[in-house]
Write a protein that holds these residues in place. Structure first.
Motif, PDB file in Angstrom:
ATOM      1  N   TYR A  43      41.508  45.467  47.907  1.00 15.74           N
ATOM      2  CA  TYR A  43      40.524  46.546  47.831  1.00 15.74           C
ATOM      3  C   TYR A  43      40.070  46.731  46.397  1.00 15.74           C
ATOM      4  O   TYR A  43      40.881  46.839  45.477  1.00 15.74           O
ATOM      5  CB  TYR A  43      41.130  47.851  48.368  1.00 15.74           C
ATOM      6  CG  TYR A  43      41.538  47.728  49.814  1.00 15.74           C
ATOM      7  CD1 TYR A  43      40.603  47.894  50.818  1.00 15.74           C
ATOM      8  CD2 TYR A  43      42.847  47.415  50.166  1.00 15.74           C
ATOM      9  CE1 TYR A  43      40.961  47.756  52.156  1.00 15.74           C
ATOM     10  CE2 TYR A  43      43.211  47.271  51.492  1.00 15.74           C
ATOM     11  CZ  TYR A  43      42.260  47.450  52.482  1.00 15.74           C
ATOM     12  OH  TYR A  43      42.626  47.300  53.793  1.00 15.74           O
ATOM     13  N   GLU A  44      38.757  46.795  46.209  1.00 16.99           N
ATOM     14  CA  GLU A  44      38.158  46.954  44.885  1.00 16.99           C
ATOM     15  C   GLU A  44      37.093  48.030  44.948  1.00 16.99           C
ATOM     16  O   GLU A  44      36.245  48.017  45.845  1.00 16.99           O
ATOM     17  CB  GLU A  44      37.536  45.624  44.437  1.00 16.99           C
ATOM     18  CG  GLU A  44      36.685  45.694  43.194  1.00 16.99           C
ATOM     19  CD  GLU A  44      37.444  46.147  41.960  1.00 16.99           C
ATOM     20  OE1 GLU A  44      36.954  47.084  41.292  1.00 16.99           O
ATOM     21  OE2 GLU A  44      38.511  45.583  41.651  1.00 16.99           O
ATOM     22  N   GLN A  45      37.133  48.938  43.984  1.00 19.33           N
ATOM     23  CA  GLN A  45      36.177  50.038  43.942  1.00 19.33           C
ATOM     24  C   GLN A  45      34.763  49.563  43.592  1.00 19.33           C
ATOM     25  O   GLN A  45      33.788  50.076  44.125  1.00 19.33           O
ATOM     26  CB  GLN A  45      36.643  51.088  42.933  1.00 19.33           C
ATOM     27  CG  GLN A  45      35.747  52.292  42.856  1.00 19.33           C
ATOM     28  CD  GLN A  45      36.330  53.380  41.974  1.00 19.33           C
ATOM     29  OE1 GLN A  45      37.512  53.399  41.678  1.00 19.33           O
ATOM     30  NE2 GLN A  45      35.481  54.282  41.549  1.00 19.33           N
ATOM     31  N   ARG A  46      34.651  48.601  42.710  1.00 23.03           N
ATOM     32  CA  ARG A  46      33.327  48.113  42.317  1.00 23.03           C
ATOM     33  C   ARG A  46      32.629  47.455  43.508  1.00 23.03           C
ATOM     34  O   ARG A  46      33.289  46.954  44.413  1.00 23.03           O
ATOM     35  CB  ARG A  46      33.443  47.112  41.167  1.00 23.03           C
ATOM     36  CG  ARG A  46      33.981  47.732  39.886  1.00 23.03           C
ATOM     37  CD  ARG A  46      34.161  46.706  38.803  1.00 23.03           C
ATOM     38  NE  ARG A  46      35.105  45.689  39.267  1.00 23.03           N
ATOM     39  CZ  ARG A  46      35.387  44.575  38.617  1.00 23.03           C
ATOM     40  NH1 ARG A  46      34.796  44.294  37.495  1.00 23.03           N
ATOM     41  NH2 ARG A  46      36.261  43.713  39.099  1.00 23.03           N
ATOM     42  N   PRO A  47      31.309  47.412  43.517  1.00 21.18           N
ATOM     43  CA  PRO A  47      30.591  46.843  44.655  1.00 21.18           C
ATOM     44  C   PRO A  47      30.657  45.319  44.745  1.00 21.18           C
ATOM     45  O   PRO A  47      30.368  44.754  45.794  1.00 21.18           O
ATOM     46  CB  PRO A  47      29.149  47.315  44.456  1.00 21.18           C
ATOM     47  CG  PRO A  47      29.048  47.637  43.006  1.00 21.18           C
ATOM     48  CD  PRO A  47      30.407  48.060  42.554  1.00 21.18           C
ATOM     49  N   ALA A  48      31.025  44.646  43.654  1.00 27.45           N
ATOM     50  CA  ALA A  48      31.098  43.181  43.641  1.00 27.45           C
ATOM     51  C   ALA A  48      31.999  42.748  42.486  1.00 27.45           C
ATOM     52  O   ALA A  48      32.323  43.557  41.607  1.00 27.45           O
ATOM     53  CB  ALA A  48      29.711  42.573  43.472  1.00 27.45           C
ATOM     54  N   PHE A  49      32.366  41.482  42.485  1.00 23.71           N
ATOM     55  CA  PHE A  49      33.209  40.956  41.419  1.00 23.71           C
ATOM     56  C   PHE A  49      32.383  40.770  40.144  1.00 23.71           C
ATOM     57  O   PHE A  49      31.291  40.209  40.181  1.00 23.71           O
ATOM     58  CB  PHE A  49      33.815  39.604  41.812  1.00 23.71           C
ATOM     59  CG  PHE A  49      34.745  39.057  40.762  1.00 23.71           C
ATOM     60  CD1 PHE A  49      36.101  39.320  40.827  1.00 23.71           C
ATOM     61  CD2 PHE A  49      34.266  38.319  39.695  1.00 23.71           C
ATOM     62  CE1 PHE A  49      36.966  38.843  39.851  1.00 23.71           C
ATOM     63  CE2 PHE A  49      35.115  37.837  38.721  1.00 23.71           C
ATOM     64  CZ  PHE A  49      36.470  38.106  38.792  1.00 23.71           C
ATOM     65  N   HIS A  50      32.921  41.217  39.040  1.00 26.05           N
ATOM     66  CA  HIS A  50      32.361  40.939  37.711  1.00 26.05           C
ATOM     67  C   HIS A  50      33.516  40.904  36.737  1.00 26.05           C
ATOM     68  O   HIS A  50      34.297  41.845  36.660  1.00 26.05           O
ATOM     69  CB  HIS A  50      31.342  42.002  37.284  1.00 26.05           C
ATOM     70  CG  HIS A  50      30.066  41.939  38.053  1.00 26.05           C
ATOM     71  ND1 HIS A  50      29.154  40.924  37.898  1.00 26.05           N
ATOM     72  CD2 HIS A  50      29.569  42.741  39.000  1.00 26.05           C
ATOM     73  CE1 HIS A  50      28.145  41.122  38.720  1.00 26.05           C
ATOM     74  NE2 HIS A  50      28.378  42.220  39.408  1.00 26.05           N
ATOM     75  N   TRP A  51      33.632  39.803  36.009  1.00 27.86           N
ATOM     76  CA  TRP A  51      34.716  39.619  35.054  1.00 27.86           C
ATOM     77  C   TRP A  51      34.204  39.928  33.657  1.00 27.86           C
ATOM     78  O   TRP A  51      33.264  39.294  33.174  1.00 27.86           O
ATOM     79  CB  TRP A  51      35.235  38.184  35.133  1.00 27.86           C
ATOM     80  CG  TRP A  51      36.362  37.867  34.224  1.00 27.86           C
ATOM     81  CD1 TRP A  51      37.618  38.377  34.274  1.00 27.86           C
ATOM     82  CD2 TRP A  51      36.340  36.948  33.132  1.00 27.86           C
ATOM     83  NE1 TRP A  51      38.388  37.830  33.283  1.00 27.86           N
ATOM     84  CE2 TRP A  51      37.622  36.953  32.567  1.00 27.86           C
ATOM     85  CE3 TRP A  51      35.362  36.121  32.578  1.00 27.86           C
ATOM     86  CZ2 TRP A  51      37.963  36.159  31.479  1.00 27.86           C
ATOM     87  CZ3 TRP A  51      35.693  35.347  31.503  1.00 27.86           C
ATOM     88  CH2 TRP A  51      36.987  35.367  30.959  1.00 27.86           C
ATOM     89  N   HIS A  52      34.794  40.914  33.029  1.00 29.41           N
ATOM     90  CA  HIS A  52      34.436  41.332  31.667  1.00 29.41           C
ATOM     91  C   HIS A  52      32.925  41.506  31.483  1.00 29.41           C
ATOM     92  O   HIS A  52      32.334  40.880  30.595  1.00 29.41           O
ATOM     93  CB  HIS A  52      34.948  40.319  30.647  1.00 29.41           C
ATOM     94  CG  HIS A  52      36.436  40.259  30.556  1.00 29.41           C
ATOM     95  ND1 HIS A  52      37.077  39.327  29.790  1.00 29.41           N
ATOM     96  CD2 HIS A  52      37.424  40.990  31.113  1.00 29.41           C
ATOM     97  CE1 HIS A  52      38.371  39.485  29.883  1.00 29.41           C
ATOM     98  NE2 HIS A  52      38.612  40.490  30.693  1.00 29.41           N
TER      99      HIS A  52
END
Length: 159
Positions: A43-52
C-alpha cells in the motif's frame, strides 16, 4: 498496478508492505516470482511510483551497477529485471553496445515505474491508517483510506 478486489478485503495475505519504494518494490517483484504463489499486498499513499522526485539530475548515475536492480542478483530469470525492461523498450542492444554499467538515475526511476505499473498487488492511492493484531483471527489487520486522484477520501478498507 491493480485495484483491490472484494477478495482482497477478506483473504489473509502472507505479506503486506507499507510504502512502495525500491525496497518494497523489489520485495513485491520477488514475491511475484515465488512458485506456488505468495499472497502479497503493498500500500502506497502516493498515486504512482516516483523515486526521488526532483532529484533526478541530468547525467547523474546510480552508485551501483545495473545488475543490482530490483531482482537480478536473487532471481536472474525474473521478468522484472532491468535487462527485461530494456528488451521491452527495444533498447537492449543500444544499452549493450554503450558498455555502461552504471545507469542514469532517471532511467532507474523509469524502470521502477515500468515494474510498478505491471506488478500485481501494488495499491497506490492507499493511505495506511493503522496496523493491529487481531487475536481472534491470529493475524495482523491493516486499515487504510483509499484516496482519489485529488487526494480526497474515496473509501475506507481493511486488509
Amino acid at each position: 498496478m491493480t485495484d483491490l478486489s472484494a477478495d482482497d478485503h477478506h483473504r489473509p495475505h502472507d505479506l503486506v508492505g507499507i510504502g512502495v519504494g525500491p525496497f518494497n518494490l523489489s520485495l513485491a517483484a520477488l514475491a511475484d516470482g515465488i512458485h506456488g504463489g505468495l499472497a502479497a499486498a503493498f500500500y502506497e499513499q502516493r498515486p504512482a511510483f516516483h523515486w526521488h522526485p526532483g532529484m533526478l539530475l541530468d547525467g547523474a548515475t546510480l552508485q551501483v551497477p545495473f545488475l543490482a536492480d530490483l531482482v537480478t542478483l536473487v532471481d536472474p530469470a525474473s521478468p522484472w529485471s532491468f535487462l527485461n525492461y530494456l528488451r521491452a523498450r527495444e533498447r537492449l542492444y543500444p544499452f549493450y553496445f554503450a558498455e555502461r554499467f552504471h545507469i542514469q538515475r532517471a532511467e532507474y526511476d523509469a524502470y521502477c515505474r515500468w515494474v510498478s505499473e505491471q506488478l500485481p498487488g501494488l495499491h497506490f492511492g492507499h493511505q495506511v491508517d493503522a496496523v493491529r493484531w487481531n487475536t481472534e483471527r491470529a493475524l495482523f489487520e491493516v486499515d487504510f483510506t483509499q484516496l482519489d486522484h485529488d487526494g480526497e477520501v474515496e473509501a475506507l478498507g481493511r486488509a
